[in-house]
Design a protein around this motif. Structure first.
Motif, PDB file in Angstrom:
ATOM      1  N   GLU A 155      -9.895   9.271  -9.687  1.00  0.00           N
ATOM      2  CA  GLU A 155     -11.148   9.645  -9.640  1.00  0.00           C
ATOM      3  C   GLU A 155     -11.437  10.676  -8.593  1.00  0.00           C
ATOM      4  O   GLU A 155     -12.641  11.312  -8.660  1.00  0.00           O
ATOM      5  CB  GLU A 155     -11.786   8.408  -8.586  1.00  0.00           C
ATOM      6  N   ARG A 183       0.549  -1.155   0.006  1.00  0.00           N
ATOM      7  CA  ARG A 183      -0.109   0.055  -0.164  1.00  0.00           C
ATOM      8  C   ARG A 183       0.779   1.212   0.140  1.00  0.00           C
ATOM      9  O   ARG A 183       1.163   1.803   0.917  1.00  0.00           O
ATOM     10  CB  ARG A 183      -1.077  -0.097   1.072  1.00  0.00           C
ATOM     11  N   GLU A 191     -16.564   5.128  -1.900  1.00  0.00           N
ATOM     12  CA  GLU A 191     -16.557   3.636  -1.913  1.00  0.00           C
ATOM     13  C   GLU A 191     -15.258   3.217  -1.200  1.00  0.00           C
ATOM     14  O   GLU A 191     -14.887   1.985  -1.256  1.00  0.00           O
ATOM     15  CB  GLU A 191     -16.660   2.981  -3.205  1.00  0.00           C
ATOM     16  N   HIS A 192     -14.537   4.225  -0.336  1.00  0.00           N
ATOM     17  CA  HIS A 192     -13.289   3.629   0.136  1.00  0.00           C
ATOM     18  C   HIS A 192     -13.605   4.213   1.853  1.00  0.00           C
ATOM     19  O   HIS A 192     -13.177   5.287   2.011  1.00  0.00           O
ATOM     20  CB  HIS A 192     -12.040   4.041  -0.383  1.00  0.00           C
ATOM     21  N   TYR A 212     -13.402   9.267  -5.050  1.00  0.00           N
ATOM     22  CA  TYR A 212     -12.768   8.068  -4.411  1.00  0.00           C
ATOM     23  C   TYR A 212     -13.277   7.611  -2.941  1.00  0.00           C
ATOM     24  O   TYR A 212     -13.283   6.685  -2.737  1.00  0.00           O
ATOM     25  CB  TYR A 212     -11.211   8.248  -4.584  1.00  0.00           C
ATOM     26  N   ALA A 213     -13.182   8.601  -2.271  1.00  0.00           N
ATOM     27  CA  ALA A 213     -13.782   8.431  -0.691  1.00  0.00           C
ATOM     28  C   ALA A 213     -15.286   7.902  -0.691  1.00  0.00           C
ATOM     29  O   ALA A 213     -15.185   7.091   0.518  1.00  0.00           O
ATOM     30  CB  ALA A 213     -13.589   9.830   0.007  1.00  0.00           C
ATOM     31  N   GLU A 245      -6.489   7.240   6.047  1.00  0.00           N
ATOM     32  CA  GLU A 245      -6.023   7.700   4.706  1.00  0.00           C
ATOM     33  C   GLU A 245      -6.709   8.972   4.576  1.00  0.00           C
ATOM     34  O   GLU A 245      -7.830   9.095   5.076  1.00  0.00           O
ATOM     35  CB  GLU A 245      -6.310   6.614   3.631  1.00  0.00           C
ATOM     36  N   GLU A 300     -11.730   3.448   4.301  1.00  0.00           N
ATOM     37  CA  GLU A 300     -10.548   3.428   4.689  1.00  0.00           C
ATOM     38  C   GLU A 300     -10.089   4.932   4.862  1.00  0.00           C
ATOM     39  O   GLU A 300      -9.021   5.280   5.524  1.00  0.00           O
ATOM     40  CB  GLU A 300      -9.205   2.547   4.167  1.00  0.00           C
ATOM     41  N   VAL A 301     -10.533   5.773   3.937  1.00  0.00           N
ATOM     42  CA  VAL A 301     -10.259   7.286   3.859  1.00  0.00           C
ATOM     43  C   VAL A 301     -11.215   7.815   5.108  1.00  0.00           C
ATOM     44  O   VAL A 301     -12.296   8.342   4.853  1.00  0.00           O
ATOM     45  CB  VAL A 301     -10.713   7.859   2.568  1.00  0.00           C
ATOM     46  N   LYS A 302     -10.524   7.841   6.124  1.00  0.00           N
ATOM     47  CA  LYS A 302     -11.127   8.593   7.243  1.00  0.00           C
ATOM     48  C   LYS A 302     -11.000   9.962   7.536  1.00  0.00           C
ATOM     49  O   LYS A 302     -11.603  10.421   8.670  1.00  0.00           O
ATOM     50  CB  LYS A 302     -10.961   7.812   8.558  1.00  0.00           C
ATOM     51  N   ILE A 332      -4.682   9.790  -7.621  1.00  0.00           N
ATOM     52  CA  ILE A 332      -5.959   9.231  -7.663  1.00  0.00           C
ATOM     53  C   ILE A 332      -6.835   9.828  -8.775  1.00  0.00           C
ATOM     54  O   ILE A 332      -7.317  11.053  -8.698  1.00  0.00           O
ATOM     55  CB  ILE A 332      -6.718   9.569  -6.197  1.00  0.00           C
ATOM     56  N   ARG A 372      -1.305   7.605   2.604  1.00  0.00           N
ATOM     57  CA  ARG A 372      -1.626   6.273   3.825  1.00  0.00           C
ATOM     58  C   ARG A 372      -0.378   6.346   4.639  1.00  0.00           C
ATOM     59  O   ARG A 372       0.480   5.712   4.597  1.00  0.00           O
ATOM     60  CB  ARG A 372      -1.671   5.043   2.840  1.00  0.00           C
TER      61      ARG A 372
END
Length: 265
Positions: free
Chosen positions: A37, A29, A44-45, A41-42, A231, A47-49, A35, A222
């Protein structure tokens, strides 16, 4: 003989080695990645908190006593709180701190009291730094950041001011600082305008990722190696586009600084 074994026999060893390296990079990773998109991108992800996570605060709390001790006295200010803080003689960190000292002194010229808005100021590192740089000036410190960091910062500095909402823009400041923070906002032009109108004198934007020849683009960081289980997306801005936006916001360029840090995205 299996199909896999036959492929290995006819495939050049160098090609196999390159494939393994690419697979290893994907599995590890990448810390910095473009990115395509953009900010979508965030969606559907999960993990991007972003920054409002407890792990970030815990790292800050763990390193805080060391940071406080390292900026005391007459030692060089070659330390950044984001670093491992093994030395206060890091040249890049010292360069960054002296650039901040220059802007702070410029804003405080002929003043006994200086009001500061630190956009993205975490738990108040720059409050201590400002007091160390200008011991003869009373610092009125205002910090805007995410709730988990502001709540703890208010405990460290009960006489200062911390905001997790937009009320920080209810007044005007002598000096506005946005260090390693502005590029985490999707609508960065709107934020730049608000920061510009929030100061009566100077706005200092530091550690802003920029490119010269390419268009502005979105990247992800990340930061797992630093203990942050999160992320976050950010802008790498075209320098000319940023300066034009600053001009439209009513700003005049006073001085540029070079911090040397150039992560490979």
């Amino acid at each position: 003989m299996t199909l896999k074994e036959m492929i290995r026999l006819i495939t050049p060893p160098l090609f196999i080695h390159l494939v393994k390296r690419l697979q290893s990079r994907r599995q590890s990773r990448l810390e910095w990645e473009y990115i395509p998109e953009g900010w979508a991108y965030a969606v559907e992800h999960p993990e991007v908190k972003g920054w409002n996570v407890q792990d970030v605060l815990e790292i800050y709390k763990k390193k805080w006593p060391r940071f406080v001790s390292m900026i005391q006295g007459t030692v060089p200010l070659g330390v950044a709180h984001e670093s491992a803080m093994t030395t206060n003689e890091n040249i890049r960190s010292h360069n960054m701190m002296m650039a901040y000292a220059y802007t702070l002194a410029l804003a405080a010229h002929k003043k006994d009291r200086l009001s500061i808005l630190d956009w993205g100021g975490g738990i108040g590192h720059y409050c201590l730094l400002s007091q160390a740089i200008l011991p003869g000036v009373e610092i009125e410190y205002h910090c805007k950041d995410v709730p988990v960091l502001c709540e703890y910062g208010a405990k460290l500095f009960p006489r200062q001011h911390f905001y997790s909402d937009e009320h920080c823009f209810d007044r005007i400041y002598d000096f506005v600082l946005a260090s390693t923070s502005m590029h985490y906002t999707e609508e960065w032009q709107f934020l730049l305008q608000r920061l510009a109108t929030a100061t009566s004198d100077y706005l200092y934007i530091a550690n802003l990722p920029t490119v010269q020849q390419a268009s502005s683009f979105v990247f992800i960081q990340r930061p797992y190696q630093y203990g942050y289980s999160t992320e976050y997306l950010a802008w790498c801005l075209n320098r000319t586009e940023f300066l034009h936006a600053a001009e439209r916001a009513g700003l005049d360029l006073v001085r540029e600084f070079i911090f040397e840090y150039q992560p490979f995205i």
